[in-house]
Write a protein that holds these residues in place. Sequence first.
Motif, PDB file in Angstrom:
ATOM      1  N   LEU A  11      44.075 -18.749  48.628  1.00  0.00           N
ATOM      2  CA  LEU A  11      44.800 -17.872  47.709  1.00  0.00           C
ATOM      3  C   LEU A  11      46.274 -17.761  48.072  1.00  0.00           C
ATOM      4  O   LEU A  11      47.124 -17.516  47.205  1.00  0.00           O
ATOM      5  N   GLU A  12      46.600 -17.905  49.361  1.00  0.00           N
ATOM      6  CA  GLU A  12      47.987 -17.778  49.801  1.00  0.00           C
ATOM      7  C   GLU A  12      48.750 -19.090  49.707  1.00  0.00           C
ATOM      8  O   GLU A  12      49.966 -19.110  49.888  1.00  0.00           O
ATOM      9  N   HIS A  13      48.056 -20.178  49.443  1.00  0.00           N
ATOM     10  CA  HIS A  13      48.706 -21.484  49.412  1.00  0.00           C
ATOM     11  C   HIS A  13      49.511 -21.626  48.126  1.00  0.00           C
ATOM     12  O   HIS A  13      49.048 -21.252  47.046  1.00  0.00           O
ATOM     13  N   PRO A  14      50.710 -22.184  48.211  1.00  0.00           N
ATOM     14  CA  PRO A  14      51.536 -22.303  46.991  1.00  0.00           C
ATOM     15  C   PRO A  14      50.906 -23.152  45.896  1.00  0.00           C
ATOM     16  O   PRO A  14      51.202 -22.950  44.707  1.00  0.00           O
ATOM     17  N   HIS A  15      50.025 -24.091  46.249  1.00  0.00           N
ATOM     18  CA  HIS A  15      49.392 -24.933  45.228  1.00  0.00           C
ATOM     19  C   HIS A  15      48.324 -24.181  44.427  1.00  0.00           C
ATOM     20  O   HIS A  15      47.832 -24.705  43.424  1.00  0.00           O
ATOM     21  N   GLN A  38      48.682 -20.903  43.274  1.00  0.00           N
ATOM     22  CA  GLN A  38      49.238 -19.730  42.601  1.00  0.00           C
ATOM     23  C   GLN A  38      49.098 -19.899  41.093  1.00  0.00           C
ATOM     24  O   GLN A  38      48.989 -21.010  40.569  1.00  0.00           O
ATOM     25  N   GLY A  39      49.123 -18.802  40.387  1.00  0.00           N
ATOM     26  CA  GLY A  39      48.988 -18.848  38.940  1.00  0.00           C
ATOM     27  C   GLY A  39      47.538 -18.967  38.506  1.00  0.00           C
ATOM     28  O   GLY A  39      46.602 -18.704  39.272  1.00  0.00           O
ATOM     29  N   HIS A  40      47.344 -19.396  37.256  1.00  0.00           N
ATOM     30  CA  HIS A  40      46.008 -19.404  36.662  1.00  0.00           C
ATOM     31  C   HIS A  40      45.825 -20.680  35.841  1.00  0.00           C
ATOM     32  O   HIS A  40      46.375 -20.831  34.750  1.00  0.00           O
ATOM     33  N   ARG A  41      45.063 -21.595  36.395  1.00  0.00           N
ATOM     34  CA  ARG A  41      44.756 -22.873  35.767  1.00  0.00           C
ATOM     35  C   ARG A  41      43.561 -23.461  36.508  1.00  0.00           C
ATOM     36  O   ARG A  41      42.966 -22.798  37.357  1.00  0.00           O
ATOM     37  N   VAL A  42      43.172 -24.677  36.191  1.00  0.00           N
ATOM     38  CA  VAL A  42      42.160 -25.385  36.967  1.00  0.00           C
ATOM     39  C   VAL A  42      42.857 -26.028  38.159  1.00  0.00           C
ATOM     40  O   VAL A  42      43.783 -26.820  37.997  1.00  0.00           O
ATOM     41  N   PHE A  43      42.398 -25.691  39.367  1.00  0.00           N
ATOM     42  CA  PHE A  43      43.037 -26.163  40.585  1.00  0.00           C
ATOM     43  C   PHE A  43      42.293 -27.375  41.151  1.00  0.00           C
ATOM     44  O   PHE A  43      41.158 -27.670  40.742  1.00  0.00           O
ATOM     45  N   PRO A  44      42.920 -28.084  42.085  1.00  0.00           N
ATOM     46  CA  PRO A  44      42.227 -29.212  42.727  1.00  0.00           C
ATOM     47  C   PRO A  44      40.867 -28.798  43.281  1.00  0.00           C
ATOM     48  O   PRO A  44      40.683 -27.675  43.763  1.00  0.00           O
ATOM     49  N   GLY A  45      39.920 -29.714  43.212  1.00  0.00           N
ATOM     50  CA  GLY A  45      38.561 -29.400  43.640  1.00  0.00           C
ATOM     51  C   GLY A  45      37.770 -28.625  42.615  1.00  0.00           C
ATOM     52  O   GLY A  45      36.730 -28.042  42.926  1.00  0.00           O
ATOM     53  N   ARG A  46      38.278 -28.592  41.377  1.00  0.00           N
ATOM     54  CA  ARG A  46      37.631 -27.840  40.284  1.00  0.00           C
ATOM     55  C   ARG A  46      37.511 -26.356  40.623  1.00  0.00           C
ATOM     56  O   ARG A  46      36.525 -25.696  40.286  1.00  0.00           O
ATOM     57  N   LEU A  47      38.502 -25.821  41.281  1.00  0.00           N
ATOM     58  CA  LEU A  47      38.532 -24.392  41.578  1.00  0.00           C
ATOM     59  C   LEU A  47      39.159 -23.628  40.420  1.00  0.00           C
ATOM     60  O   LEU A  47      40.126 -24.107  39.796  1.00  0.00           O
ATOM     61  N   VAL A  48      38.607 -22.449  40.139  1.00  0.00           N
ATOM     62  CA  VAL A  48      39.182 -21.541  39.147  1.00  0.00           C
ATOM     63  C   VAL A  48      39.209 -20.146  39.748  1.00  0.00           C
ATOM     64  O   VAL A  48      38.590 -19.881  40.775  1.00  0.00           O
ATOM     65  N   LYS A  49      39.925 -19.266  39.101  1.00  0.00           N
ATOM     66  CA  LYS A  49      39.991 -17.882  39.575  1.00  0.00           C
ATOM     67  C   LYS A  49      39.036 -17.004  38.776  1.00  0.00           C
ATOM     68  O   LYS A  49      38.873 -17.176  37.564  1.00  0.00           O
ATOM     69  N   VAL A  50      38.430 -16.046  39.497  1.00  0.00           N
ATOM     70  CA  VAL A  50      37.469 -15.117  38.907  1.00  0.00           C
ATOM     71  C   VAL A  50      37.966 -13.694  39.136  1.00  0.00           C
ATOM     72  O   VAL A  50      38.290 -13.311  40.269  1.00  0.00           O
ATOM     73  N   LYS A  51      38.007 -12.927  38.086  1.00  0.00           N
ATOM     74  CA  LYS A  51      38.546 -11.566  38.134  1.00  0.00           C
ATOM     75  C   LYS A  51      37.636 -10.659  38.966  1.00  0.00           C
ATOM     76  O   LYS A  51      36.408 -10.725  38.849  1.00  0.00           O
ATOM     77  N   GLN A  52      38.241  -9.777  39.766  1.00  0.00           N
ATOM     78  CA  GLN A  52      37.502  -8.905  40.671  1.00  0.00           C
ATOM     79  C   GLN A  52      37.683  -7.419  40.374  1.00  0.00           C
ATOM     80  O   GLN A  52      37.143  -6.587  41.094  1.00  0.00           O
ATOM     81  N   ARG A  53      38.410  -7.080  39.340  1.00  0.00           N
ATOM     82  CA  ARG A  53      38.752  -5.670  39.089  1.00  0.00           C
ATOM     83  C   ARG A  53      38.646  -5.392  37.593  1.00  0.00           C
ATOM     84  O   ARG A  53      39.218  -6.121  36.781  1.00  0.00           O
ATOM     85  N   GLN A  54      37.932  -4.334  37.239  1.00  0.00           N
ATOM     86  CA  GLN A  54      37.787  -3.958  35.838  1.00  0.00           C
ATOM     87  C   GLN A  54      38.958  -3.068  35.434  1.00  0.00           C
ATOM     88  O   GLN A  54      38.959  -1.864  35.694  1.00  0.00           O
ATOM     89  N   ASP A  55      39.954  -3.668  34.811  1.00  0.00           N
ATOM     90  CA  ASP A  55      41.146  -2.893  34.447  1.00  0.00           C
ATOM     91  C   ASP A  55      41.803  -3.410  33.174  1.00  0.00           C
ATOM     92  O   ASP A  55      43.005  -3.266  32.990  1.00  0.00           O
ATOM     93  N   ASN A  56      41.003  -4.002  32.278  1.00  0.00           N
ATOM     94  CA  ASN A  56      41.544  -4.588  31.059  1.00  0.00           C
ATOM     95  C   ASN A  56      41.432  -3.589  29.911  1.00  0.00           C
ATOM     96  O   ASN A  56      40.337  -3.329  29.405  1.00  0.00           O
ATOM     97  N   PRO A  57      42.540  -3.003  29.468  1.00  0.00           N
ATOM     98  CA  PRO A  57      42.477  -1.998  28.399  1.00  0.00           C
ATOM     99  C   PRO A  57      41.931  -2.547  27.084  1.00  0.00           C
ATOM    100  O   PRO A  57      41.242  -1.822  26.344  1.00  0.00           O
ATOM    101  N   GLN A  58      42.246  -3.808  26.758  1.00  0.00           N
ATOM    102  CA  GLN A  58      41.747  -4.382  25.510  1.00  0.00           C
ATOM    103  C   GLN A  58      40.223  -4.471  25.536  1.00  0.00           C
ATOM    104  O   GLN A  58      39.545  -4.097  24.566  1.00  0.00           O
ATOM    105  N   PHE A  59      39.680  -4.953  26.641  1.00  0.00           N
ATOM    106  CA  PHE A  59      38.228  -5.094  26.748  1.00  0.00           C
ATOM    107  C   PHE A  59      37.541  -3.732  26.764  1.00  0.00           C
ATOM    108  O   PHE A  59      36.522  -3.530  26.093  1.00  0.00           O
ATOM    109  N   ALA A  60      38.093  -2.788  27.521  1.00  0.00           N
ATOM    110  CA  ALA A  60      37.508  -1.444  27.572  1.00  0.00           C
ATOM    111  C   ALA A  60      37.478  -0.810  26.188  1.00  0.00           C
ATOM    112  O   ALA A  60      36.499  -0.156  25.800  1.00  0.00           O
ATOM    113  N   ALA A  61      38.542  -1.025  25.423  1.00  0.00           N
ATOM    114  CA  ALA A  61      38.591  -0.475  24.069  1.00  0.00           C
ATOM    115  C   ALA A  61      37.526  -1.118  23.185  1.00  0.00           C
ATOM    116  O   ALA A  61      36.876  -0.438  22.368  1.00  0.00           O
TER     117      ALA A  61
END
Length: 411
Positions: free
Chosen positions: A146-150, A152-175
């Motif tokens: 997560l700290e590596h510069p390669h 950062q951001g949100h896309r498909v990363f090398p090794g088929r890695l993706v980011k998964v959200k860990q915090r419920q804080d989306n006002p649009q979804f809650a609404a």
Amino acid sequence: MTLAEALKEHGYRTGHFGKWHLGEEPYGPTAQGFDVQVPRWNKGWPRQGYHAPFGLDGLEDQPGDYLTDRLTDEAVKFIEAHADQPFFLYLSHFAVHDPLQGRADLVGKYERRRAELPPPAGPEFLLEGNPDSPAPADSASWRRLLEHPHYQGHRVFPGRLVKVKQRQDNPQFAAMVESMDQSLGRVRQTLEKLGISQRTIIVFCSDNGGMAAANFGRPSRVIAEDKLDAAYSTANVPLRGAKGWLYEGGIRVPMIVHWPGRGRRGVACQVPVISTDIFPTVLEMVGLPPRPEQHVDGVSLAALVAGEAESVDRDAIFWHFPHYSNHGMQSPGSAIRMGNYKLLHYFERDTVQLFDLSRDVGEQHDLAGEQPELAARLLRRLDAWRSSVGASMMDLNPDFDPAATPASVSQ
């Protein structure tokens, strides 16, 4: 034969309101036992979004209308029109499918609440990879990346890695969730007003886990920091994974059954069940004969709901996902749950994972290497089930180019 067709044969008026996503014409709702379909749109997402104009045939709209509310209006009309006869209402909201667009008043409410949240105790996103990869890593390794510069951001990363959200804080979804909750409240109020609440069964459930991982159907997609609320709906913590994954975050969903006069109240049942159980359950609850040649994948839960049984007559439940998902970069695969144990089988490299959900609901401790005999037994049972139901399997792609990975496309 569908549940709607079975009920219609016995005099039920049947109505489908909302998303279908089970085939285009000639396989839409009115060809599957429903007398009424609103709107005439067979896909699983809104045509133009949740704010009017909707562009949906059969559903009128005015400026300021919100789709979840309008579908509820039509469902209430259906109930009122058929209150004096048996009816089957299938209210299948497009919410909370993307696009993530809440009703304005509720979005404001949850934006204020988000502003009051304390700072997150940990990362707001974690990296997750494909356990079927040639060189799979573990959560600790991904966290360090997560700290590596390669990464950062949100896309498909090398090794088929993706980011998964860990915090419920989306006002649009809650609404969107609250609008759906209000919809259920309006339906129940209508039943009460008409005096039929005590003879109406209600089943509330979802079709998949939350979209905690973004949609990368276009693998070159890059998500801007100011667009995260449109790409990640929620967090499934403590469950692992997201919609489109075989981890619990993708397949464990809420289910509530209200059976007036028969069902237990205020009780949480720990017996694993699956959506194919709904067909035989409803038939038994309304006193109709079973159709075992139709609902071969399900068992009736009526005795469980009534408190007359503590289990059901089967040894396992199964999931089969023989294609790639646009959510995450997981391999196609299948899963079996037998008791507290769950085995996942991926098709690219024949990888298996084994978890004890009673001790590890977050599926972090793979037991396949520690308990190989148990893993082999569950895999044999899964193979037998796939054979018995004629489950389709994927063929190898003769044109596969290992260099053309999603990460290489997005770079």
